[in-house]
Design an enzyme around this catalytic site. Structure first.
Site, mmCIF file in Angstrom:
data_model
loop_
_atom_site.group_PDB
_atom_site.id
_atom_site.type_symbol
_atom_site.label_atom_id
_atom_site.label_comp_id
_atom_site.label_asym_id
_atom_site.label_seq_id
_atom_site.Cartn_x
_atom_site.Cartn_y
_atom_site.Cartn_z
ATOM 1 N N SER A 1 -29.684 -34.004 -38.687
ATOM 2 C CA SER A 1 -30.645 -34.460 -37.969
ATOM 3 C C SER A 1 -31.171 -36.276 -38.203
ATOM 4 O O SER A 1 -30.227 -36.875 -38.559
ATOM 5 C CB SER A 1 -31.421 -33.727 -39.200
ATOM 6 O OG SER A 1 -33.214 -33.959 -39.590
ATOM 7 N N CYS A 2 -32.285 -36.148 -37.690
ATOM 8 C CA CYS A 2 -32.935 -37.280 -37.675
ATOM 9 C C CYS A 2 -34.639 -37.087 -37.274
ATOM 10 O O CYS A 2 -35.237 -36.224 -37.705
ATOM 11 C CB CYS A 2 -32.190 -37.718 -36.159
ATOM 12 S SG CYS A 2 -32.162 -37.186 -35.020
ATOM 13 N N GLY A 3 -35.015 -38.274 -35.829
ATOM 14 C CA GLY A 3 -36.363 -37.850 -36.276
ATOM 15 C C GLY A 3 -36.733 -36.968 -35.103
ATOM 16 O O GLY A 3 -38.271 -35.928 -35.248
#
Length: 300
Positions: A267-269
């Site tokens: 995951s990330c932004g």
């Protein structure tokens, strides 16, 4: 490490020397219908970039000779309110057609010289999700330039004449996690008998911890319950911006306490740099490929 059927490029992550050698041995002609090796620029910058750079600007300023530009802000789901959700199969196929790419082409995706490894893994992952057979990521364009390999600049004017009939593909659902699935994963965190899915977050520690703002206005920072912070800066060389070696990457994951036997969701932004984690896991041979997925849309 992922092995390729291409006789010139044998792994998913390739060096400038490997790409240069492959291009030298694979010079296309106008009449040839043989599979080609095509560099694909995936340069992209955060919306709050202080220098207001864009991928297209740096592509025009300097690129690998004969490269094409894959626009992350255009090849997406335009019906979604979120920035970089996967496009429909139809939009993806049309983008490939407009870029003059054929299904049997070998694509080598690369990032900007300025940022190093950053957004190219997302485009590489997208291509694999839609079943493109031969995909690689260059490690990296900064080293390509520093090592003296050829570049060019200016507008590209010949792509429209090369439009192809790239077929509408099927998506590979096992590579993607959607919001409803992630909500259930987070809800089950810490519960007895839960699957033990590990969520790895590529944002910097300040955003993950909720101490720094997100680059998009109105979006609060923080993290999904139980997620492990694995910022991109831990996975790349600070001088070159290149992905670390497989052994170094394995050490990073082991020190974070990540279990290669359990499923992993990156995951990330918005789902861009999450693919850096996914690529790093592959290069390290950490966990089974079928146990690795990416959360499309991620924190947004």
């Amino acid at each position: 490490m992922i092995h390729s059927r291409n006789i010139f490029l044998q792994s998913y992550i390739v060096t400038p020397k490997e790409l240069s050698n492959a291009l030298t041995k694979n010079i296309p002609t106008k009449l040839s219908t043989a599979p080609r090796i095509i560099p694909l620029c995936a340069s992209w910058f955060l919306p709050n970039d202080p220098q207001r750079r864009t991928g297209l600007k740096v592509f025009k300023a300097k690129r690998i000779s004969s490269a094409r530009f894959f626009d992350l802000d255009a090849v997406k789901d335009h019906e979604s309110p979120y920035p970089h959700m996967l496009p429909t199969a139809e939009v993806f196929a049309k983008s490939m057609q407009d870029l003059g790419i054929r299904k049997d082409d070998t694509l080598v995706v690369y990032d900007s010289q300025e940022l190093g490894i950053f957004s190219a893994p997302r485009v590489g992952w997208t291509l694999k999700v839609f079943g493109h057979p031969e995909v690689h990521v260059l490690n990296n364009f900064r080293l390509w330039v520093e090592q003296g390999y050829p570049t060019e600049s200016g507008d590209v004017t010949t792509i429209a004449e090369q439009q192809t009939d790239y077929p509408i593909p099927s998506i590979t659902p096992g590579m993607v996690v959607h919001f409803a699935q992630m909500k259930e994963i987070a809800k089950d965190y810490g519960k007895e008998g839960a699957e033990g899915i590990q969520i790895l977050d590529a944002r910097n520690r300040g955003r993950w911890a909720g101490d720094e703002p997100e680059p998009r206005p109105g979006l609060s920072s923080g993290h999904i319950p139980g997620s492990i912070n694995v910022p991109v800066s831990d996975l790349v060389d600070p001088e070159t911006g290149a992905l670390l070696s497989g052994e170094e990457l394995r050490n990073v994951f082991e020190k974070k306490g990540i279990d290669p036997q359990k499923p992993i969701v990156s995951s990330c932004g918005t789902g861009v740099t999450a693919a850096v984690i996914d690529a790093a896991l592959g290069e390290a041979g950490f966990g089974k490929p079928e146990n690795r997925r990416l959360y499309d849309g991620s924190w947004t």
